[in-house]
Motif scaffolding. Structure first.
Motif, mmCIF file in Angstrom:
data_model
loop_
_atom_site.group_PDB
_atom_site.id
_atom_site.type_symbol
_atom_site.label_atom_id
_atom_site.label_comp_id
_atom_site.label_asym_id
_atom_site.label_seq_id
_atom_site.Cartn_x
_atom_site.Cartn_y
_atom_site.Cartn_z
ATOM 1 N N LEU A 51 0.946 -1.265 0.031
ATOM 2 C CA LEU A 51 0.155 -0.004 -0.123
ATOM 3 C C LEU A 51 0.838 1.228 -0.065
ATOM 4 O O LEU A 51 0.356 2.247 -0.306
ATOM 5 C CB LEU A 51 -1.077 0.080 1.230
ATOM 6 N N ALA A 52 2.082 1.223 0.494
ATOM 7 C CA ALA A 52 2.847 2.427 0.518
ATOM 8 C C ALA A 52 3.194 2.922 -0.853
ATOM 9 O O ALA A 52 3.443 3.962 -0.995
ATOM 10 C CB ALA A 52 4.415 2.088 1.320
ATOM 11 N N ARG A 53 2.909 1.945 -1.723
ATOM 12 C CA ARG A 53 3.312 2.441 -3.239
ATOM 13 C C ARG A 53 2.111 2.900 -3.985
ATOM 14 O O ARG A 53 1.295 2.076 -3.923
ATOM 15 C CB ARG A 53 4.041 1.349 -4.372
ATOM 16 N N PRO A 54 1.960 4.241 -4.430
ATOM 17 C CA PRO A 54 0.742 4.481 -5.137
ATOM 18 C C PRO A 54 0.668 4.068 -6.438
ATOM 19 O O PRO A 54 1.122 4.651 -7.607
ATOM 20 C CB PRO A 54 0.881 6.219 -5.073
ATOM 21 N N ARG A 55 -0.029 2.838 -6.747
ATOM 22 C CA ARG A 55 -0.238 2.308 -8.117
ATOM 23 C C ARG A 55 -1.551 2.885 -8.774
ATOM 24 O O ARG A 55 -2.449 2.852 -8.310
ATOM 25 C CB ARG A 55 -0.600 0.575 -7.957
ATOM 26 N N THR A 56 -0.983 3.154 -10.012
ATOM 27 C CA THR A 56 -1.910 3.899 -10.893
ATOM 28 C C THR A 56 -2.773 2.679 -11.560
ATOM 29 O O THR A 56 -2.610 1.481 -11.577
ATOM 30 C CB THR A 56 -1.478 4.621 -11.949
ATOM 31 N N ILE A 57 -3.916 2.919 -11.990
ATOM 32 C CA ILE A 57 -4.822 1.811 -12.903
ATOM 33 C C ILE A 57 -4.318 1.557 -13.898
ATOM 34 O O ILE A 57 -4.226 0.309 -14.564
ATOM 35 C CB ILE A 57 -6.239 2.348 -12.856
ATOM 36 N N THR A 58 -3.274 2.559 -14.647
ATOM 37 C CA THR A 58 -2.769 2.313 -15.819
ATOM 38 C C THR A 58 -1.906 1.253 -15.587
ATOM 39 O O THR A 58 -1.426 0.163 -16.407
ATOM 40 C CB THR A 58 -2.027 3.511 -16.418
ATOM 41 N N TRP A 59 -1.161 1.390 -14.464
ATOM 42 C CA TRP A 59 -0.009 0.395 -14.289
ATOM 43 C C TRP A 59 -0.702 -1.079 -13.805
ATOM 44 O O TRP A 59 -0.045 -2.138 -14.482
ATOM 45 C CB TRP A 59 0.890 0.909 -12.888
ATOM 46 N N LEU A 60 -1.778 -0.960 -13.179
ATOM 47 C CA LEU A 60 -2.287 -2.195 -12.804
ATOM 48 C C LEU A 60 -2.816 -2.971 -13.978
ATOM 49 O O LEU A 60 -2.512 -4.312 -13.898
ATOM 50 C CB LEU A 60 -3.383 -1.930 -11.822
ATOM 51 N N ALA A 61 -3.342 -2.365 -14.889
ATOM 52 C CA ALA A 61 -4.019 -2.891 -16.078
ATOM 53 C C ALA A 61 -2.997 -3.542 -17.124
ATOM 54 O O ALA A 61 -2.940 -4.761 -17.494
ATOM 55 C CB ALA A 61 -4.668 -1.833 -16.922
ATOM 56 N N ARG A 62 -1.715 -3.156 -16.926
ATOM 57 C CA ARG A 62 -0.702 -3.711 -17.701
ATOM 58 C C ARG A 62 -0.123 -4.849 -17.080
ATOM 59 O O ARG A 62 0.006 -5.960 -17.833
ATOM 60 C CB ARG A 62 0.391 -2.783 -17.886
ATOM 61 N N ARG A 63 -0.177 -4.960 -15.698
ATOM 62 C CA ARG A 63 0.346 -5.987 -15.071
ATOM 63 C C ARG A 63 -0.625 -7.160 -15.176
ATOM 64 O O ARG A 63 -0.544 -8.489 -14.879
ATOM 65 C CB ARG A 63 0.588 -5.754 -13.474
ATOM 66 N N HIS A 69 -11.226 -1.550 -19.287
ATOM 67 C CA HIS A 69 -11.999 -2.815 -18.704
ATOM 68 C C HIS A 69 -11.769 -2.841 -17.354
ATOM 69 O O HIS A 69 -12.937 -3.384 -16.761
ATOM 70 C CB HIS A 69 -11.406 -3.991 -19.594
ATOM 71 N N LEU A 70 -10.697 -2.724 -16.835
ATOM 72 C CA LEU A 70 -10.237 -2.899 -15.326
ATOM 73 C C LEU A 70 -11.068 -1.783 -14.728
ATOM 74 O O LEU A 70 -11.739 -2.264 -13.502
ATOM 75 C CB LEU A 70 -8.794 -2.787 -15.179
ATOM 76 N N ALA A 71 -11.310 -0.675 -14.958
ATOM 77 C CA ALA A 71 -12.111 0.430 -14.413
ATOM 78 C C ALA A 71 -13.638 -0.078 -14.388
ATOM 79 O O ALA A 71 -14.335 0.275 -13.409
ATOM 80 C CB ALA A 71 -12.095 1.796 -15.067
ATOM 81 N N ARG A 72 -14.016 -0.719 -15.660
ATOM 82 C CA ARG A 72 -15.353 -1.338 -15.513
ATOM 83 C C ARG A 72 -15.496 -2.378 -14.376
ATOM 84 O O ARG A 72 -16.586 -2.505 -13.794
ATOM 85 C CB ARG A 72 -15.688 -1.782 -16.811
ATOM 86 N N LEU A 73 -14.512 -3.314 -14.363
ATOM 87 C CA LEU A 73 -14.460 -4.448 -13.140
ATOM 88 C C LEU A 73 -14.631 -3.661 -11.675
ATOM 89 O O LEU A 73 -15.691 -4.218 -10.939
ATOM 90 C CB LEU A 73 -13.361 -5.123 -13.242
ATOM 91 N N PHE A 74 -13.993 -2.591 -11.595
ATOM 92 C CA PHE A 74 -14.140 -1.957 -10.177
ATOM 93 C C PHE A 74 -15.377 -1.567 -10.206
ATOM 94 O O PHE A 74 -16.007 -1.687 -9.085
ATOM 95 C CB PHE A 74 -13.159 -0.949 -10.081
ATOM 96 N N ARG A 75 -15.972 -1.156 -11.107
ATOM 97 C CA ARG A 75 -17.523 -0.336 -10.875
ATOM 98 C C ARG A 75 -18.470 -1.561 -10.876
ATOM 99 O O ARG A 75 -19.457 -1.348 -10.152
ATOM 100 C CB ARG A 75 -17.722 0.578 -12.038
ATOM 101 N N GLY A 76 -18.165 -2.500 -11.664
ATOM 102 C CA GLY A 76 -19.283 -3.592 -11.704
ATOM 103 C C GLY A 76 -19.300 -4.357 -10.345
ATOM 104 O O GLY A 76 -20.444 -4.730 -10.035
ATOM 105 N N GLU A 77 -18.140 -4.887 -9.863
ATOM 106 C CA GLU A 77 -18.258 -5.720 -8.819
ATOM 107 C C GLU A 77 -18.133 -4.909 -7.559
ATOM 108 O O GLU A 77 -18.828 -5.604 -6.492
ATOM 109 C CB GLU A 77 -16.905 -6.427 -8.782
ATOM 110 N N PHE A 78 -17.660 -3.569 -7.393
ATOM 111 C CA PHE A 78 -17.507 -3.019 -5.974
ATOM 112 C C PHE A 78 -18.403 -2.079 -6.060
ATOM 113 O O PHE A 78 -18.704 -1.162 -5.027
ATOM 114 C CB PHE A 78 -16.138 -2.726 -5.871
ATOM 115 N N GLY A 79 -18.960 -1.442 -7.168
ATOM 116 C CA GLY A 79 -19.828 -0.243 -7.229
ATOM 117 C C GLY A 79 -19.089 1.184 -6.933
ATOM 118 O O GLY A 79 -19.663 1.900 -6.267
ATOM 119 N N THR A 80 -17.672 1.130 -7.128
ATOM 120 C CA THR A 80 -16.919 2.271 -6.566
ATOM 121 C C THR A 80 -15.693 2.341 -8.031
ATOM 122 O O THR A 80 -15.433 1.558 -8.687
ATOM 123 C CB THR A 80 -16.281 2.108 -5.475
#
Length: 241
Positions: free
Chosen positions: A150-162, A169-180
């Motif tokens: 958690l100490a490292r500020p991961r961006t959604i762009t970095w996460l999507a590549r990993r 699509h990853l942003a849609r997954l966060f909204r679809g499953e977590f509602g946020t």
């Protein structure tokens, strides 16, 4: 129905189990993380967890915890729904829950205390601080990458590549499953971990750093807006102070 009061040590785990009745769990010191198939909830000095009957769950203890549990028959559902709920605990409700779990309480007094608890719980503000469990493997992988450091500020762009997904699509997954959104989910995750760090005795500054805030003042502001109290106040309450 029964009521219990137990003390638990830091790191103690109460393995996966379920009950035939509903349970209201209050922790007057320390924090109890309640893990279910739907996600993780936290009960502490200012929040109590309602666990519906037949819900499989596991507890993990953070800090030296004093846990107060009230059991209710299945027909006594104080809160709607079939998944755990976290409610805010007022000063009055706190004292009622502590009093209702005193050892050797006379039956008549126990019934009167429960009657008031019924009323106060039904009127209590729902105050969830929940970490939902991801179903999609890519979303679950992204969540682990964040929570593992958690100490490292991961961006959604970095996460999507990993995780091998597009950013959209990853942003849609966060909204679809977590509602946020991803930033909102990460903030909740950091506040949740901050609760555990403070309960374990970490200072406010140490907690801010470990949970990824750039400055202590930014952490204090976010934690206070989310929890309704400063990290220092929360730390003292979790320690029973």
């Amino acid at each position: 129905m029964s009521q219990t009061r137990h003390r638990h040590h830091p790191g103690e785990v109460i393995t996966r189990h379920r009950h035939e009745d509903h349970q209201l769990i209050y922790v007057s010191s320390g924090v109890l993380a309640v893990h279910t198939d739907h996600g993780t909830w936290a009960a502490g000095a200012h929040r109590a967890a309602w666990i519906p009957a037949h819900t499989w769950h596991e507890h993990r203890v953070h800090g030296h915890a004093e846990v107060h549990t009230l059991a209710f028959a299945t027909q006594e559902a104080l809160l709607p729904g079939d998944s755990p709920t976290v409610i805010a605990v007022s000063g009055l409700l706190r004292e009622l829950l502590i009093a209702a779990t005193e050892p050797g309480l006379p039956p008549g007094e126990a019934r009167r205390l429960r009657a008031v608890i019924h009323d106060r719980v039904r009127r209590a503000h729902v105050a969830p601080l929940t970490l939902p469990r991801a179903r999609d493997p890519r979303l679950a992988h992204a969540c682990r990458l964040v929570t593992d450091d958690l100490a490292r500020p991961r961006t959604i762009t970095w996460l999507a590549r990993r995780v091998g997904a597009s950013e959209r699509h990853l942003a849609r997954l966060f909204r679809g499953e977590f509602g946020t959104t991803y930033p909102q989910w990460r903030t909740t995750t950091r506040v949740f971990q901050a609760m555990l760090e403070l309960t374990a005795g970490s200072s406010v500054t140490q907690t801010a750093h470990r949970c990824g805030w750039a400055t202590t003042s930014a952490f204090v502001d976010t934690f206070t807006r989310t929890m309704g109290q400063t990290p220092g106040t929360y730390r003292a309450a979790a320690a029973g102070g």
